[in-house]
Design an enzyme around this catalytic site. Structure first.
Site, PDB file in Angstrom:
ATOM      1  N   CYS A 181     -34.530-120.732  20.294  1.00 49.83           N
ATOM      2  CA  CYS A 181     -35.708-120.852  21.156  1.00 49.83           C
ATOM      3  C   CYS A 181     -36.989-120.367  20.480  1.00 49.83           C
ATOM      4  O   CYS A 181     -38.077-120.529  21.027  1.00 49.83           O
ATOM      5  CB  CYS A 181     -35.486-120.092  22.443  1.00 49.83           C
ATOM      6  N   THR A 288     -27.141-113.062  22.390  1.00 52.88           N
ATOM      7  CA  THR A 288     -27.881-113.728  23.479  1.00 52.88           C
ATOM      8  C   THR A 288     -28.801-112.783  24.222  1.00 52.88           C
ATOM      9  O   THR A 288     -29.782-113.214  24.801  1.00 52.88           O
ATOM     10  CB  THR A 288     -26.928-114.325  24.540  1.00 52.88           C
ATOM     11  N   HIS A 321     -42.818-115.931  26.761  1.00 51.85           N
ATOM     12  CA  HIS A 321     -41.603-116.719  26.556  1.00 51.85           C
ATOM     13  C   HIS A 321     -40.994-117.006  27.931  1.00 51.85           C
ATOM     14  O   HIS A 321     -40.625-118.133  28.231  1.00 51.85           O
ATOM     15  CB  HIS A 321     -40.635-115.958  25.657  1.00 51.85           C
ATOM     16  N   THR A 325     -34.555-115.907  32.829  1.00 46.22           N
ATOM     17  CA  THR A 325     -33.266-115.199  32.878  1.00 46.22           C
ATOM     18  C   THR A 325     -33.562-113.724  33.121  1.00 46.22           C
ATOM     19  O   THR A 325     -34.643-113.233  32.772  1.00 46.22           O
ATOM     20  CB  THR A 325     -32.460-115.335  31.566  1.00 46.22           C
ATOM     21  N   PHE A 418     -32.343-116.992  20.950  1.00 44.75           N
ATOM     22  CA  PHE A 418     -30.939-116.604  20.775  1.00 44.75           C
ATOM     23  C   PHE A 418     -30.744-116.255  19.306  1.00 44.75           C
ATOM     24  O   PHE A 418     -31.243-116.954  18.426  1.00 44.75           O
ATOM     25  CB  PHE A 418     -30.013-117.787  21.071  1.00 44.75           C
TER      26      PHE A 418
END
Lengths: 435, 424
Positions: A181, A288, A321, A325, A418
């Site tokens: 990413c 992650t 970003h 999550t 990641f």
């Protein structure tokens, strides 16, 4: 290091193909309005997957976007986005490589990971598996096996680079990077460095990706990284909201034309911004997860500010970003609060445009860098859409409800990948550049 | 392009490929003239038009002792981690850090970079989905429903192109500038060039550069063969009978740092990075310009960057992949720069095959060794030099470099040409 000694680099062209628009202005209009590009996935039957929603590029006409039919034959979906966005960026800049200067033009791209199309994998399945579906190599030697070298070429790691350099006749430095990413941001940072060391006078820099296919989305479904709000696609990507539950997968491409500042001025080019600084660190935490205390992203932001010679007082907008999550958003806020403790709660406008576009993976950093340039041009911070319930860990000054006007002296774009690669870029308002 | 006052040196190197798992093992193969290319074991090659490759013989456990990692990364990643950690150990740079006062170690880590060139992925990794396609009986709906019952939740992480970057970083706490380059054949060698540039640019004080790839797999062999790029035996670069290349697999790595610091900490210095060139021929994915334009310009850029004249180059490690078109255009490009005074040329793919993403960096590691020993292994498979190349100084025997400066040439898909200039 004193920034005045560094070669100054101008952004003079922007091109975008995104889930909210197939051109720069269409995308920018949607981001200012906070319009969502997410919906039920239409390009394949996603009804059996845990996530059935995504932010697809819509109404994209490959043939119209890539006039060279021979080149188009080799282009994957994401390559076609890249060729279209790069063409728009060059047209916008009003300059392109010529016979005389093509060796001084360079290219850097953030390219998506090699993932094979479901239909190609199905061919392997039909010819080269046993009754349980296990691979049997001899099957592809079957004279009827329809394996096509064109498909093979398409999946080579630098196929996009090959198509772009050919399409536009770029004969100088060229490279392709993939840090998940963070790829798009790193590609633009790499371009900045190549130009500063004198390797090129002009560059095309950007990213492209499309994982919105059965195999691409499978990897993320298996990890549980995607939002499963299948009945609410438009509201599923809600960065920094307390109820966020994963990202929405997007696709697309973004490109910038970068030029030596003086050369751009000489030819009277429209300068969106100065690409002023790049910062780049590795979190070394987990593959992650982002470090909860922001250790890693903090160094990248500090480096970018230092590289740009921009103080923490001068940043007026951050394109976060902000994937939506739990871990990423908390970690990124910790980093922003650590670097900008006095201004992040009320002065610096912060938004994650993934709230509208979804997550463009390897293209994200490039598209979001372009968003920073447009925000500077229009003195307007785009919306952090879908924000409802505050999260005490994410108490930063989010742009909520409507786009927030106000001059932007300098903008920061963060990309956290990641694998732990962190990329931060700083763009300076051209009016802030000493004459 | 660089700050000439500051020298950048190599203080560690590592390699693993079909010819061995240490620099000296691989050197012995190069010197012996016995290729490591032979029948492969990955699948039954009996019916295949290509029955040879240079496979890495070491098991995953030989390469990476942490068995937890074996389930979460791919074989190509094992190569990369192994070579990078070999180079790190050789340089003793992390041992040096561990001896620093604790309060200085974080700062040291933030100034230590890691740049990896990655092959980008394998076709075989997608085969994890094949049993699911069988189970789903053509239905994509069933494919989605059964996904988590058939495929490991770690699938994506196992196949990330940037895994070596992530895991070498975590294991060594290398927290500085970083990149993962996915530029097909040019990936590994570009990692070295970008590392030197980053140190010159002040982004880091030391960087570990690595390149890894595992191109040897059925679909790659099938397509390379179909495109006319494969030989059925060890390649014969620059030979009139050359017919293609053969795959190897593996990884190589070097540690780069500022000479001043290397000397201060008493590191062993292997050689010096002098400069590089990088350009595209803008010919699309596969095609090459017939005039050697990219090779010529990349060499000229590297010489210019290194502030060397052609006559100061003592040897060239060519890309020499053994395909008719690449070797021909490479020789033309070299001749454009050196005229009739071409220094001795060699290449190593006859010995360890074509490592694709790791090829250029593996050639660099072995070129540094050749310079150190002042001995240039020949192309052992060479019979008769292709007369089309004119008087081209390749041989099948051992010769001597003319000076301590060398060029390493790497070419790749996308019309890529990268050249490094180094000195020992």
């Amino acid at each position: 290091m004193a920034s005045k000694e560094k070669r100054r680099i101008a952004v003079t062209g922007i091109g975008m193909v995104t889930p909210v628009g197939n051109t720069t202005e269409e995308t920018w209009d949607a981001l200012r309005a906070g319009k969502s590009g997410a919906d039920q996935i239409a390009s394949f039957d996603a009804s059996g997957f845990s996530t059935m929603i995504g932010a697809e590029v819509k109404g994209f006409d490959r043939e119209a976007a890539v006039p060279d039919k021979k080149l188009l034959k080799f282009a994957s979906r994401s390559h076609a986005f890249a060729l279209a966005a790069a063409a728009e960026a060059l047209a916008d800049a009003g300059i392109a490589p010529t016979e005389e200067d093509s060796h001084r033009w360079g290219l850097t791209v953030g390219a998506g990971m090699m993932s094979v199309a479901y239909d190609d994998l199905k061919v392997i399945h039909d010819y080269a598996t046993d009754e349980n579906g296990y691979f049997d190599a001899d099957g592809i030697l079957n004279p009827d096996f329809p394996g096509n070298p064109v498909n093979f070429c398409r999946w080579q790691s630098n196929a996009g680079l090959g198509l772009l350099t050919k399409q536009f006749g770029i004969r100088g430095y060229a490279t392709s990077v993939h840090t998940a990413c963070a790829s798009g941001g790193q590609a633009i940072g790499s371009a900045l460095k190549a130009m500063r060391r004198g390797q090129c006078d002009r560059m095309l820099a950007g990213g492209f990706d499309s994982m919105l296919n059965p195999i691409g989305i499978s990897g993320f479904c298996l990890l549980g990284a995607l939002s499963t709000d299948n009945d609410n696609p438009a509201g599923a990507s809600r960065p920094f909201d307390k109820t966020r539950n994963g990202f929405v997968l997007g696709e697309g491409a973004g490109f910038l034309v970068l030029e030596d500042w003086d050369k751009a001025r000489e030819r009277g080019a429209n300068i969106y911004a100065e690409l002023a600084g790049d910062g780049n660190s590795l979190s070394c935490y987990r593959i992650t997860d982002s470090p909860p205390d922001g250790n890693g992203p903090i160094q990248a932001i500090h480096q970018a500010l230092g590289d740009a010679g921009v103080s923490v007082e001068e940043i007026d907008y951050i394109n976060a970003h902000g994937t939506s999550t739990q871990m990423n958003d908390r970690s990124e806020c910790a980093a922003m609060k650590a670097v900008f403790p006095d201004r992040i709660h009320d002065e610096i406008r912060v938004s994650s445009t993934k709230s509208s576009m979804g997550h463009l993976i390897a293209a994200a950093g490039a598209v979001e860098a372009a968003v920073c340039c447009l925000a500077i041009r229009d003195s307007m911070a785009p919306i952090n859409a879908n924000y409802g319930e505050p999260d005490p860990d994410c108490d930063v000054n989010l742009v909520v409800g409507e786009a927030k006007p106000g001059r932007i002296r300098a903008a920061l774009s963060n990309s956290l990948g990641f694998g732990g690669s962190n990329s931060s870029l700083v763009f300076r308002n051209p009016e802030e550049v000493p004459a | 392009m660089k700050n000439a006052s500051e020298k950048i040196v190599f203080t560690g190197s590592g390699i693993v490929c079909g010819a061995g798992a240490t620099v000296s093992d691989v050197w012995n193969v190069l010197e012996s003239g016995e290729t490591a290319i032979g029948p492969y074991s990955k699948w039954d090659g009996e019916n295949w038009p290509v029955k040879v490759a240079a496979e890495v013989k070491e098991s995953n456990r030989d390469l990476v002792s942490d068995r937890k990692l074996h389930k979460t990364i791919s074989r190509t990643d094992m190569f990369g981690i192994y070579a990078a950690e070999q180079a790190i150990a050789d340089s003793a740079v992390l041992a040096y850090r561990d001896g620093l006062p604790e309060e200085e170690q974080d700062g040291f880590n933030d100034r230590t970079g890691l740049i990896v060139g990655s092959g980008g992925g394998n076709y075989t990794s997608n085969y994890d989905y094949l049993p699911l396609i069988t189970e789903a009986k053509e239905s994509l709906h069933a494919f989605g429903k059964e996904l988590s019952n058939q495929v490991t939740p770690m699938w994506l992480l196992k196949n990330l192109p940037n895994n070596v970057l992530c895991h070498v970083g975590i294991r060594g706490q290398l927290k500085g500038t970083n990149a993962c380059i996915t530029n097909q054949c040019a990936s590994g060698i570009m990692a070295v060039a970008e590392s030197a540039s980053a140190i010159w640019n002040g982004e880091a004080d030391r960087i570990v550069a690595a390149g890894h790839d595992a191109p040897f797999e059925p679909e790659m062999v099938y397509y390379y063969h179909k495109l006319g790029l494969m030989s059925s035996r060890a390649p014969k670069p620059f030979d009139r009978e050359r017919s293609g290349t053969v795959f190897g697999e593996g990884a190589a790595s070097v540690v780069l740092e500022r000479e001043e610091e290397a000397k201060e900490r008493g590191a062993g210095i292997i050689g010096e990075f002098l400069g590089f060139g990088c350009c595209s021929e803008a010919t699309g994915i596969l095609d090459l310009r017939p005039d050697g334009d990219g090779v010529q310009r990349a060499i000229e850029q590297a010489l210019n960057d290194a502030e060397l004249s052609p006559s100061e180059i003592g040897m060239i490690c060519a890309h020499g992949n053994g395909t008719p078109a690449s070797d021909l255009t490479e020789a033309i490009g070299i001749r454009e720069v050196f005229g009739e005074a071409i220094p001795p040329v060699t290449g190593f793919k006859w010995a360890y095959g074509h490592l694709i993403g790791a090829s250029g960096i593996a050639d660099l590691v072995m070129t540094l060794e050749a310079l150190k020993r002042q001995m240039l292994p020949g192309i052992a498979t060479l019979g008769e030099v292709d007369p089309v190349l004119g008087d081209f100084p390749v041989s099948n025997g051992v010769s001597q470099p003319k000076s301590r400066n060398a060029l390493v040439i790497c070419r790749g898909f996308g019309g890529m040409n990268v050249v490094l200039a180094v000195r020992v």
